[in-house]
Scaffold this motif. Structure first.
Motif, PDB file in Angstrom:
ATOM      1  N   HIS A  77      -2.656  -3.410  -8.137  1.00 38.28           N
ATOM      2  CA  HIS A  77      -2.879  -3.244  -6.706  1.00 38.28           C
ATOM      3  C   HIS A  77      -4.208  -2.528  -6.451  1.00 38.28           C
ATOM      4  O   HIS A  77      -4.949  -2.866  -5.529  1.00 38.28           O
ATOM      5  N   CYS A 109       0.828  -1.213   0.000  1.00 35.90           N
ATOM      6  CA  CYS A 109       0.000   0.000   0.000  1.00 35.90           C
ATOM      7  C   CYS A 109       0.861   1.262   0.000  1.00 35.90           C
ATOM      8  O   CYS A 109       0.544   2.222  -0.708  1.00 35.90           O
ATOM      9  N   CYS A 124      -7.019  -3.669  -3.821  1.00 33.43           N
ATOM     10  CA  CYS A 124      -6.969  -2.995  -2.526  1.00 33.43           C
ATOM     11  C   CYS A 124      -7.988  -1.857  -2.499  1.00 33.43           C
ATOM     12  O   CYS A 124      -7.883  -0.890  -3.264  1.00 33.43           O
ATOM     13  N   CYS A 131      -6.459   1.695  -1.120  1.00 36.07           N
ATOM     14  CA  CYS A 131      -5.737   2.507  -2.097  1.00 36.07           C
ATOM     15  C   CYS A 131      -6.677   3.024  -3.179  1.00 36.07           C
ATOM     16  O   CYS A 131      -6.487   4.133  -3.691  1.00 36.07           O
TER      17      CYS A 131
HETATM   18 ZN   LIG Z   1      -3.264  -0.705  -1.040  1.00 40.50          ZN
END
Ligand SMILES: [Zn+2]
Length: 143
Positions: free
Chosen positions: A29, A3, A33, A36
């Motif tokens: 990512h 992250c 996630c 994020c």
């Molecule tokens: Zn992340």
């Protein structure tokens, strides 16, 4: 990609300044996630708000409308057509009535006034006192 690294690269990712490999890593990512992705969406939103603020242009009709309003105001001032009744009639009448009332009250107060030392109340002895003899003006004069 973790992250912290993703958030570090977000700015460059938004500007498109990342290498293809890093760009793909950030994109991958962001897909997995949510944290994020939230930061990324906030960045996009703030960017959009800022760009809209920058692009805010003045309304071209604003000056026309303001000038029309001023002209209408001057027109009514010249012709006096839409001057309200209160300003035209009531206000001068109110001023005149209040002045008359003030004068009347002043006259009434003057007539009601009675001096506390009326001539009838003065003792007879005092009327015979000669002030000029008691306090000679010559005493006060500097020789
Ligand atoms: Zn992340």
């Amino acid at each position: 990609m973790n992250c912290n690294l993703c958030k570090e690269h977000l700015e460059a990712y938004l500007w498109g300044n990342l290498s293809e490999g890093t760009k793909a890593q950030v994109k991958a990512h962001l897909e997995i996630c949510s944290d994020c992705t939230q930061v990324y969406n906030l960045e996009i939103l703030s960017r959009r708000v800022i760009s809209e603020e920058k692009e805010l242009k003045s309304n071209p009709f604003l000056s026309t409308r303001v000038m029309a309003g001023i002209e209408a105001l001057e027109q009514t001032r010249k012709t006096g057509v839409t001057v309200p009744l209160f300003r035209r009639v009531l206000k001068p009448v109110l001023v005149a009535v209040s002045i008359a009332a003030a004068v009347f009250i002043g006259i009434m107060a003057g007539n009601k006034y009675q001096p506390s030392s009326r001539p009838e109340n003065v003792p007879v002895e005092l009327t015979y006192m000669d002030d000029a003899a008691l306090e000679s003006v010559n005493l006060l004069a500097n020789n």
